[in-house]
Design a protein around this motif. Structure first.
Motif, PDB file in Angstrom:
ATOM      1  N   LYS A 147       0.851  -1.043   0.011  1.00 60.30           N
ATOM      2  CA  LYS A 147       0.035  -0.110  -0.071  1.00 60.30           C
ATOM      3  C   LYS A 147       0.807   1.193   0.035  1.00 60.30           C
ATOM      4  CE  LYS A 147      -2.498  -1.075   3.485  1.00 60.30           C
ATOM      5  NZ  LYS A 147      -3.778  -1.196   4.565  1.00 60.30           N
ATOM      6  N   LYS A 148       1.908   1.230   0.629  1.00 56.54           N
ATOM      7  CA  LYS A 148       2.863   2.365   0.959  1.00 56.54           C
ATOM      8  C   LYS A 148       3.512   2.597  -0.567  1.00 56.54           C
ATOM      9  CE  LYS A 148       6.908   4.194   3.228  1.00 56.54           C
ATOM     10  NZ  LYS A 148       7.935   3.690   4.062  1.00 56.54           N
ATOM     11  N   ASP A 149       3.937   1.549  -1.185  1.00 60.35           N
ATOM     12  CA  ASP A 149       4.504   1.637  -2.536  1.00 60.35           C
ATOM     13  C   ASP A 149       3.539   2.248  -3.495  1.00 60.35           C
ATOM     14  OD1 ASP A 149       6.747   0.399  -1.408  1.00 60.35           O
ATOM     15  OD2 ASP A 149       6.526  -1.396  -2.181  1.00 60.35           O
ATOM     16  N   ARG A 150       2.136   1.659  -3.407  1.00 59.18           N
ATOM     17  CA  ARG A 150       1.197   2.344  -4.357  1.00 59.18           C
ATOM     18  C   ARG A 150       0.801   3.755  -4.187  1.00 59.18           C
ATOM     19  NH1 ARG A 150      -4.119  -1.320  -3.799  1.00 59.18           N
ATOM     20  NH2 ARG A 150      -4.311  -0.013  -2.012  1.00 59.18           N
ATOM     21  N   THR A 151       0.916   4.055  -2.992  1.00 57.98           N
ATOM     22  CA  THR A 151       0.775   5.344  -2.585  1.00 57.98           C
ATOM     23  C   THR A 151       1.453   6.288  -3.317  1.00 57.98           C
ATOM     24  OG1 THR A 151      -0.651   4.917  -0.717  1.00 57.98           O
ATOM     25  CG2 THR A 151       0.244   7.035  -0.967  1.00 57.98           C
ATOM     26  N   ALA A 152       2.842   5.795  -3.230  1.00 55.90           N
ATOM     27  CA  ALA A 152       3.996   6.522  -3.618  1.00 55.90           C
ATOM     28  C   ALA A 152       3.960   6.676  -5.261  1.00 55.90           C
ATOM     29  CB  ALA A 152       5.300   6.014  -3.117  1.00 55.90           C
ATOM     30  N   ALA A 153       3.762   5.409  -5.856  1.00 55.59           N
ATOM     31  CA  ALA A 153       3.638   5.277  -7.092  1.00 55.59           C
ATOM     32  C   ALA A 153       2.501   6.234  -7.883  1.00 55.59           C
ATOM     33  CB  ALA A 153       3.535   3.967  -7.831  1.00 55.59           C
ATOM     34  N   THR A 154       1.212   5.988  -7.163  1.00 49.56           N
ATOM     35  CA  THR A 154       0.200   7.069  -7.479  1.00 49.56           C
ATOM     36  C   THR A 154       0.599   8.470  -7.496  1.00 49.56           C
ATOM     37  OG1 THR A 154      -1.297   5.343  -6.801  1.00 49.56           O
ATOM     38  CG2 THR A 154      -2.394   7.534  -7.328  1.00 49.56           C
ATOM     39  N   ASP A 155       1.214   8.860  -6.488  1.00 49.78           N
ATOM     40  CA  ASP A 155       1.494  10.352  -6.282  1.00 49.78           C
ATOM     41  C   ASP A 155       2.514  10.770  -7.279  1.00 49.78           C
ATOM     42  OD1 ASP A 155       1.480  13.050  -4.811  1.00 49.78           O
ATOM     43  OD2 ASP A 155       3.570  12.433  -4.126  1.00 49.78           O
ATOM     44  N   ALA A 156       3.540   9.731  -7.616  1.00 49.76           N
ATOM     45  CA  ALA A 156       4.507  10.081  -8.633  1.00 49.76           C
ATOM     46  C   ALA A 156       3.843  10.118  -9.940  1.00 49.76           C
ATOM     47  CB  ALA A 156       5.671   8.943  -8.584  1.00 49.76           C
ATOM     48  N   TRP A 157       3.048   9.443 -10.321  1.00 45.40           N
ATOM     49  CA  TRP A 157       2.314   9.481 -11.500  1.00 45.40           C
ATOM     50  C   TRP A 157       1.353  10.777 -11.727  1.00 45.40           C
ATOM     51  CZ3 TRP A 157       3.639   6.674 -15.734  1.00 45.40           C
ATOM     52  CH2 TRP A 157       2.931   7.018 -16.962  1.00 45.40           C
ATOM     53  N   ARG A 158       0.698  11.247 -10.667  1.00 47.85           N
ATOM     54  CA  ARG A 158       0.216  12.362 -10.522  1.00 47.85           C
ATOM     55  C   ARG A 158       1.202  13.536 -10.861  1.00 47.85           C
ATOM     56  NH1 ARG A 158      -0.191  15.972  -7.066  1.00 47.85           N
ATOM     57  NH2 ARG A 158       0.655  14.720  -5.453  1.00 47.85           N
ATOM     58  N   LYS A 159       1.960  13.750 -10.287  1.00 47.46           N
ATOM     59  CA  LYS A 159       2.988  14.681 -10.501  1.00 47.46           C
ATOM     60  C   LYS A 159       3.692  14.665 -12.003  1.00 47.46           C
ATOM     61  CE  LYS A 159       4.478  15.072  -5.653  1.00 47.46           C
ATOM     62  NZ  LYS A 159       5.421  14.691  -4.560  1.00 47.46           N
ATOM     63  N   ARG A 160       3.746  13.438 -12.513  1.00 49.95           N
ATOM     64  CA  ARG A 160       4.165  13.314 -13.772  1.00 49.95           C
ATOM     65  C   ARG A 160       3.385  14.204 -14.651  1.00 49.95           C
ATOM     66  NH1 ARG A 160       6.546   8.171 -16.794  1.00 49.95           N
ATOM     67  NH2 ARG A 160       7.431   7.646 -14.711  1.00 49.95           N
ATOM     68  N   ILE A 161       2.057  13.856 -14.564  1.00 51.64           N
ATOM     69  CA  ILE A 161       0.945  14.489 -15.550  1.00 51.64           C
ATOM     70  C   ILE A 161       0.969  16.023 -15.171  1.00 51.64           C
ATOM     71  CG2 ILE A 161      -1.494  14.759 -16.080  1.00 51.64           C
ATOM     72  CD1 ILE A 161      -0.516  12.049 -16.973  1.00 51.64           C
ATOM     73  N   GLU A 162       1.127  16.242 -14.043  1.00 58.00           N
ATOM     74  CA  GLU A 162       1.148  17.640 -13.521  1.00 58.00           C
ATOM     75  C   GLU A 162       2.339  18.497 -14.269  1.00 58.00           C
ATOM     76  OE1 GLU A 162       1.016  18.090  -9.280  1.00 58.00           O
ATOM     77  OE2 GLU A 162      -0.923  17.683  -9.303  1.00 58.00           O
ATOM     78  N   LYS A 163       3.612  17.906 -14.280  1.00 58.06           N
ATOM     79  CA  LYS A 163       4.759  18.801 -14.884  1.00 58.06           C
ATOM     80  C   LYS A 163       4.762  18.868 -16.474  1.00 58.06           C
ATOM     81  CE  LYS A 163       7.772  17.573 -11.152  1.00 58.06           C
ATOM     82  NZ  LYS A 163       8.995  16.744 -10.759  1.00 58.06           N
ATOM     83  N   THR A 164       3.727  18.281 -17.268  1.00 55.61           N
ATOM     84  CA  THR A 164       3.630  18.647 -18.261  1.00 55.61           C
ATOM     85  C   THR A 164       2.636  19.768 -18.719  1.00 55.61           C
ATOM     86  OG1 THR A 164       1.237  17.367 -18.573  1.00 55.61           O
ATOM     87  CG2 THR A 164       3.441  16.083 -18.962  1.00 55.61           C
TER      88      THR A 164
END
Length: 514
Positions: free
Chosen positions: A178-195
């Motif tokens: 769950k910790k890894d999934r939360t981190a991956a979800t947050d990282a992907w959200r930031k990946r989209i935002e930085k575009t």
């Protein structure tokens, strides 16, 4: 004195006769629904024969016409009432194959209103949306998408739903996942935002840059189940892959194997088409201008066949109307059923009906709406109507114990502001209520998913719901009193401001055209 006694006795006899009449009617409803149920043949015709009912699709219009003919065969007046226009689109055959570094047919489908490959198979390399530092870096990268399929969803760290982990995993392992999934979800959200874009605007940018297509995966947190909605790009194909196949292609691309997909998506653009509500009614003989309304949206997304969203609500209300016409052909009030279009895009059909028929809305006795899966009704809330406990309680008390005892009530409750079509009527001040159902894993497994199909229907529960809807409609029609519309004082919001009743919203009458 004798006259007084005679009047009292006459009143008691009349009350006893009314109670006996109600009991006999309830008994007859239960018997007809149990021994002559039409739910399964109706479900087969609608869900297997016609299939999903995406607004603007030929299947949606076919379903409206089917309902009209079915009601007419039962002697019930029915019509299709146009309320707007939508982008016409028809799904065709979709083939998605990985052709490099090895060959494998993939599980997936084209999203609604996605662009077509126009009868051809498009073969191209797959690339992943990269991590960029900012929107300038994204714009510098954007030409790299030309002629390629672009993956725009995160890689899920597990294909097992949480309940499976909870049953079998060591606690430390589950917690780490769950910790890894939360981190991956947050990282992907930031990946989209930085575009500099959003999940909605990114596909259009990729399309303009010359991408061959868009590949995504919207996992619904259950084995083998994805949510299927509409595409944001309009000219190139957008496909949703199963978690398993998306993960395979993603890992190959991430590992430098340069996977290639061959996609054929044969959808058709149909121009602008009219949208409808199907309205059927049994005219009242004493108060024909007062209305008891049975409500269910008719449209669906088209990942599956729209079985539990909202085929089951539709079938429940159709069966209730069939039974009422057979056993109660001359109701006191008019009993009307509304099968609304384009609920999935914002309650548009019911909002249009409310806006177009003030003469009906002001004379509504009650609305009962069903729209959350196949399960038996277990909740009935007062939607903020102060005296709803009185009439709903009296009517519900007439249902047999095996149905009544499963329904939890809460009064006066708070007015629904969305979610389903009852909210369109609540906003207009009409007493409208949701017949809310037991889950049966609705949220993960059938709500807007590729697995929302006939086989997920629990017909015993659906039959109970049709019985309940018929009984409530009968009781509401027979009730000598008009229902109260008095509103409860709503609690203050988080800012300490007085609670406000929702206001009616305008429907989108031209949809999907921009």
């Amino acid at each position: 004195m004798k006259l007084i006694y005679a009047l009292i006795l006459a009143g008691l006899v009349q009350t006893a006769n009314a109670q006996n009449k109600d009991s006999l009617m309830v008994e007859a409803i239960v018997k007809e629904a149990t021994t002559n149920s039409q739910l399964q043949p109706l479900a087969h015709e609608l869900l297997d024969g016609i299939g999903p009912r995406l607004v603007g699709s030929p299947q949606m219009k076919q379903a409206h016409d089917w309902a009209i003919e079915k009601y007419k065969s039962w002697g019930i007046e029915a019509k299709n009432e146009a309320w707007g226009e939508w982008r016409g689109w028809e799904r065709g055959i979709t083939h998605i194959d990985m052709v490099a570094p090895r060959v494998k047919s993939l599980e997936g489908m084209q999203l609604a209103w996605s662009g077509s490959t126009n009868g051809k198979t498009v073969t191209a390399e797959v690339i992943i949306l990269p991590e960029v530092s900012d929107s300038n870096a994204f714009r510098s990268w954007l030409p790299a998408v030309k002629g390629k399929f672009v993956m725009i969803s995160m890689l899920q760290p597990t294909g097992r739903p949480d309940y499976n982990w909870n049953e079998y995993a060591a606690k430390a392992s589950f917690d780490q996942m769950k910790k890894d999934r939360t981190a991956a979800t947050d990282a992907w959200r930031k990946r989209i935002e930085k575009t500099g874009l959003t999940n909605r605007t990114l596909p259009e940018a990729l399309e303009k840059a010359g991408a061959a297509g868009i590949v995504m995966s919207y996992w619904s947190q259950g084995f083998g189940v994805n949510k299927i909605f509409g595409a944001q790009a309009k000219k190139i194909p957008t496909v949703d892959l199963s978690l398993e196949d998306y993960g395979l292609v993603y890992r190959l691309a991430e590992g430098g194997k340069k996977p290639k997909l061959a996609i054929r998506a044969d959808s058709k653009e149909l121009g602008t088409v009219p949208t409808f509500n199907t309205i059927a009614s049994i005219k009242g003989i004493e108060k024909p201008d007062e209305y008891v309304i049975l409500s269910a949206h008719f449209d669906s997304w088209d990942g599956g066949t729209g079985a539990t969203d909202n085929g089951t609500g539709t079938l429940c209300m159709m069966e209730a109307m069939r039974i009422l016409k057979l056993l109660y052909p001359n109701p006191k009030r008019t009993i009307l059923v509304g099968h609304w279009g384009s609920e999935e895009q914002g309650l548009n059909g019911s909002r249009a009906f409310v806006a177009d028929h003030p003469e009906i809305v002001k004379n509504i006795q009650v609305v009962f709406n069903q729209d959350n899966g196949t399960g038996r009704v277990t909740n009935l809330a007062g939607q903020g109507f102060l005296n709803s406990y009185d009439y709903l309680g009296r009517w519900l008390a007439k249902a047999p114990a095996f149905i009544r005892d499963t329904v939890k009530t809460s009064f006066p409750g708070s007015p629904g502001t969305g979610g389903s079509d009852f909210a369109s009527f609540v906003a207009a001040g009409a007493p409208a209520f949701s017949l809310s159902s037991l889950s049966w894993s609705y949220g993960n497994y059938t709500w807007h998913t590729n697995r929302d199909t006939y086989d997920k229907i629990v017909f015993d529960d659906l039959r109970s719901n049709a019985i309940l809807a018929a009984i409530l409609a009968y009781m509401a029609s027979e009730d000598p009193a008009t229902t109260s519309r008095e509103k409860a004082i709503l609690p203050a919001n988080s800012k300490g401001e007085p609670g406000k009743w929702p206001e009616p919203k305008s429907p989108t009458r031209k949809g999907g055209l921009n």
